[in-house]
Design a protein around this motif. Sequence first.
Motif, PDB file in Angstrom:
ATOM      1  N   TYR A  19      38.272  36.835  47.243  1.00  0.00           N
ATOM      2  CA  TYR A  19      39.281  38.034  45.995  1.00  0.00           C
ATOM      3  C   TYR A  19      38.567  36.146  44.852  1.00  0.00           C
ATOM      4  O   TYR A  19      38.294  36.859  44.005  1.00  0.00           O
ATOM      5  CB  TYR A  19      40.927  37.920  45.869  1.00  0.00           C
ATOM      6  CG  TYR A  19      40.966  39.163  46.205  1.00  0.00           C
ATOM      7  CD1 TYR A  19      40.918  40.192  44.501  1.00  0.00           C
ATOM      8  CD2 TYR A  19      41.479  39.689  47.067  1.00  0.00           C
ATOM      9  CE1 TYR A  19      41.120  41.521  45.056  1.00  0.00           C
ATOM     10  CE2 TYR A  19      41.313  41.348  47.047  1.00  0.00           C
ATOM     11  CZ  TYR A  19      41.253  42.023  46.650  1.00  0.00           C
ATOM     12  OH  TYR A  19      42.155  42.925  46.330  1.00  0.00           O
ATOM     13  N   VAL A  53      37.577  36.701  41.798  1.00  0.00           N
ATOM     14  CA  VAL A  53      38.247  36.573  40.139  1.00  0.00           C
ATOM     15  C   VAL A  53      37.105  35.498  39.668  1.00  0.00           C
ATOM     16  O   VAL A  53      36.371  36.287  38.234  1.00  0.00           O
ATOM     17  CB  VAL A  53      39.034  35.575  40.690  1.00  0.00           C
ATOM     18  CG1 VAL A  53      39.751  34.616  39.597  1.00  0.00           C
ATOM     19  CG2 VAL A  53      40.003  36.431  41.428  1.00  0.00           C
ATOM     20  N   PHE A  60      39.592  44.538  37.272  1.00  0.00           N
ATOM     21  CA  PHE A  60      41.356  44.018  38.116  1.00  0.00           C
ATOM     22  C   PHE A  60      41.602  45.589  38.610  1.00  0.00           C
ATOM     23  O   PHE A  60      42.231  45.060  39.249  1.00  0.00           O
ATOM     24  CB  PHE A  60      41.362  43.168  37.229  1.00  0.00           C
ATOM     25  CG  PHE A  60      42.991  42.793  37.967  1.00  0.00           C
ATOM     26  CD1 PHE A  60      43.325  41.584  38.520  1.00  0.00           C
ATOM     27  CD2 PHE A  60      44.007  43.815  36.747  1.00  0.00           C
ATOM     28  CE1 PHE A  60      44.230  41.087  38.757  1.00  0.00           C
ATOM     29  CE2 PHE A  60      45.147  42.823  37.876  1.00  0.00           C
ATOM     30  CZ  PHE A  60      45.370  42.058  38.362  1.00  0.00           C
TER      31      PHE A  60
END
Length: 318
Positions: A216, A220, A236
Amino acid sequence: MGNHTGHEDFVLLGFLIGRKAEILLAVVLLAVYLLTLLGNMSVLIIIITTTRLHTPMYFFLANLSVLDFAFSTVTVPSFLRNLFSDAKTISFAGCMAQSYFYFFLSTVEYFLLTCMSYDRYVAICNPLRYPSIMNSHVCVQIVLFCWLGGFCSVLYPTIIITRLSYCKSNIIDHFFCDSEPLLKLSCTDTRLIQLVTFGLSSVVILCSLALTVISYAYIVSAILRIPTGTGRKKAFNTCAAHLTLFLMSTAVSILLYVIPSEKSSLGARKTPALLSSIVNPFLSPFIYTLRNDLFKGILGEICGRGAVMAQKLLMNHM
């Protein structure tokens, strides 16, 4: 089954909240359990029957629905039987089987959620290579690894636990055959098996957490580089449901099986274990369907077709 002695059955104390409160808890649990089965089976059937959902992400989600269905069934029906009746016993073989399948399915779910984070990493960070990296053959191998890995990692501790002698008492201070309260009843030296179970739990949970955090971190970073707000929101949304479910499961499991038991009483383990057994599997299909635009669209189409069919049937009977 080894050299267990003294007792043919165990008694599961449960929560000791009084008869009226037990009946109320049983009714609530029964309703939640039925909704859990309905939700997870609906997700599974929709994924199997909808061609648009025959992708790696939904293949993993279908397996997760099977896991949630099975995981809640390991503990909840037995607990409901004990709440509705005065007899709160479970056989030795039944207790060992319940303990094994609880930890087996929990381990498989951690492996699967970790692999799902890698799937999201490839989809967002390497979208052009995604079809070749996450092809059907690779996805099947990943799922087989998760199931076989869970089976093998829990097998040895369970064999050792079945061979212990249980002569102190037959009363388990829990609502299911959890390993820690079960080992408290043994008159055999359990330091080795406690060390093994603690080590395995820590490795599975913390390694899964570390790998998911790494995935992640890249996700991100990739999302923040997407130029449009709509693109960032869509990327997202594909990850938020998975991350929410993973963090919920991890928080409860760390509290139960990574923090040393000396720092928390056995009674304090019951509520988190109940949340893990019934609440997470109940919320899982709703978290995924409500956070997924494609799934919500397909559900809307199914409901629309159902409404049309119901209207036609009503018109035919008038």
